[in-house]
Write a protein that holds these residues in place. Structure first.
Motif, PDB file in Angstrom:
ATOM      1  N   VAL A 109       0.847  -1.195   0.000  1.00  0.00           N
ATOM      2  CA  VAL A 109       0.000   0.000   0.000  1.00  0.00           C
ATOM      3  C   VAL A 109       0.888   1.254   0.000  1.00  0.00           C
ATOM      4  CG1 VAL A 109      -0.094   0.124   2.541  1.00  0.00           C
ATOM      5  CG2 VAL A 109      -1.993   1.069   1.193  1.00  0.00           C
ATOM      6  N   TYR A 116     -14.016   5.374   1.903  1.00  0.00           N
ATOM      7  CA  TYR A 116     -13.508   4.553   0.801  1.00  0.00           C
ATOM      8  C   TYR A 116     -13.968   5.179  -0.508  1.00  0.00           C
ATOM      9  CZ  TYR A 116     -12.968   1.081   4.502  1.00  0.00           C
ATOM     10  OH  TYR A 116     -12.627   0.438   5.659  1.00  0.00           O
ATOM     11  N   ASN A 172      -9.951   2.195  10.516  1.00  0.00           N
ATOM     12  CA  ASN A 172     -10.534   3.049   9.484  1.00  0.00           C
ATOM     13  C   ASN A 172     -10.124   4.500   9.706  1.00  0.00           C
ATOM     14  OD1 ASN A 172     -12.028   4.030   7.373  1.00  0.00           O
ATOM     15  ND2 ASN A 172     -13.975   3.978   8.498  1.00  0.00           N
ATOM     16  N   ASN A 197      -9.090   2.544  -3.775  1.00  0.00           N
ATOM     17  CA  ASN A 197      -8.799   1.193  -4.273  1.00  0.00           C
ATOM     18  C   ASN A 197      -9.605   0.948  -5.542  1.00  0.00           C
ATOM     19  OD1 ASN A 197      -7.649  -1.373  -4.313  1.00  0.00           O
ATOM     20  ND2 ASN A 197      -8.033  -1.731  -2.134  1.00  0.00           N
ATOM     21  N   VAL A 239      -3.339   3.164  11.022  1.00  0.00           N
ATOM     22  CA  VAL A 239      -3.536   2.833   9.599  1.00  0.00           C
ATOM     23  C   VAL A 239      -2.965   1.459   9.283  1.00  0.00           C
ATOM     24  CG1 VAL A 239      -2.874   3.455   7.242  1.00  0.00           C
ATOM     25  CG2 VAL A 239      -3.579   5.232   8.825  1.00  0.00           C
ATOM     26  N   ILE A 294      -3.792   5.152   0.724  1.00  0.00           N
ATOM     27  CA  ILE A 294      -4.530   5.639   1.893  1.00  0.00           C
ATOM     28  C   ILE A 294      -4.024   7.045   2.222  1.00  0.00           C
ATOM     29  CG2 ILE A 294      -5.105   5.289   4.318  1.00  0.00           C
ATOM     30  CD1 ILE A 294      -4.683   2.311   3.931  1.00  0.00           C
ATOM     31  N   PRO A 305      -3.331   0.153  -3.813  1.00  0.00           N
ATOM     32  CA  PRO A 305      -4.190   1.064  -3.031  1.00  0.00           C
ATOM     33  C   PRO A 305      -3.418   2.219  -2.409  1.00  0.00           C
ATOM     34  CG  PRO A 305      -3.855  -1.023  -1.865  1.00  0.00           C
ATOM     35  CD  PRO A 305      -3.247  -1.190  -3.221  1.00  0.00           C
ATOM     36  N   THR A 339      -9.355   5.450   1.978  1.00  0.00           N
ATOM     37  CA  THR A 339      -8.714   4.427   1.167  1.00  0.00           C
ATOM     38  C   THR A 339      -9.190   4.525  -0.277  1.00  0.00           C
ATOM     39  OG1 THR A 339      -8.580   2.914   3.062  1.00  0.00           O
ATOM     40  CG2 THR A 339      -8.345   1.944   0.868  1.00  0.00           C
TER      41      THR A 339
END
Length: 235
Positions: free
Chosen positions: A154, A180, A228, A234, A223, A210, A208, A232
């Motif tokens: 990530v 998200y 959460n 994705n 994280v 973040i 992904p 994010t």
């Protein structure tokens, strides 16, 4: 830990702390302690850092400087920040290596993918300085490129905002935060996460991203633990 190997992207401006320019030792120390928390738990950490607190090639070009020269100056600024962060991490007893895309052998190792991955496997933090080594590419692009090369799980983009919003939350109190969001929706809504080159590269490689507030102590651990925090992005 949810992620085994991460690429942490930090902006140069973040290192200023409450200063107008340069590097704030207190902010460096906070970052070093946060990073130590997760390396102690076995997370492999690579870092790409910007140079905007010292020099921006685009700003130099807008003032009449040759863009390529300006970008080279920006690359050197990222090396200065990398050295500062390396020092802070080693003061916190975190073994760290600085690799650069432009050769400065007396200061740092040249970027060699296999060597970088070996450092990570041995528990060392690896800082990538010098961007991609090419003008016209941002450190966002460098972050995505290095993350793909080292097979990171990530990209964690540490900012001063706690995620991605429908508008700038510092200017619009009605801005709504996303927990998200897909790559496609970011593009459709015209949201600014990274520059287009970096974002597209991340999307194509299904890597992904973040976005979270790095300036809140303990957020990095949350994280990486899978809480959460932030937004994010994705597929």
């Amino acid at each position: 830990m949810k992620y085994k190997r991460i690429l942490l992207k930090l902006s140069g401006e973040a290192l200023m702390g409450k200063r107008q320019y340069g590097i704030d030792p207190e902010r460096l120390s906070e970052y070093a302690n946060d990073i130590k928390q997760i390396t102690d738990l076995g997370v492999e950490v690579a870092i790409v850092i910007g140079g905007g607190n010292i020099f921006r090639g685009v700003a130099g070009a807008s003032n009449g400087m040759d863009r390529v020269q300006g970008d080279h100056m920006g690359m050197l600024a990222t090396v200065i920040n990398g050295l500062a962060l390396q020092s802070a991490l080693e003061n916190a007893n975190v073994p760290t290596r600085l690799q650069t895309a432009i050769k400065i052998n007396e200061v740092a190792e040249p970027f060699i993918r296999r060597k970088a991955m070996r450092h990570l496997e041995k528990g060392r933090v690896v800082i990538f300085g010098g961007g991609t080594g090419n003008p016209y590419f941002t450190t966002d692009s460098a972050a995505v490129l290095r993350a793909i090369e080292i097979e990171a799980d990530v990209i964690l983009k540490g900012t001063r905002v706690d995620g991605i919003y429908t508008a700038d939350p510092e200017k619009d109190s009605n801005a709504i935060k996303f927990d998200y969001i897909s790559f496609d929706d970011v593009l459709k809504k015209g949201l600014k996460v990274m520059d287009t080159t970096a974002f597209t590269l991340s999307q194509e490689n299904k890597l992904p991203i973040i976005v979270f507030d790095m300036n809140k102590v303990g957020n990095l651990l949350k994280v990486v633990s899978g809480e959460n925090i932030g937004t994010t992005v994705n597929v």
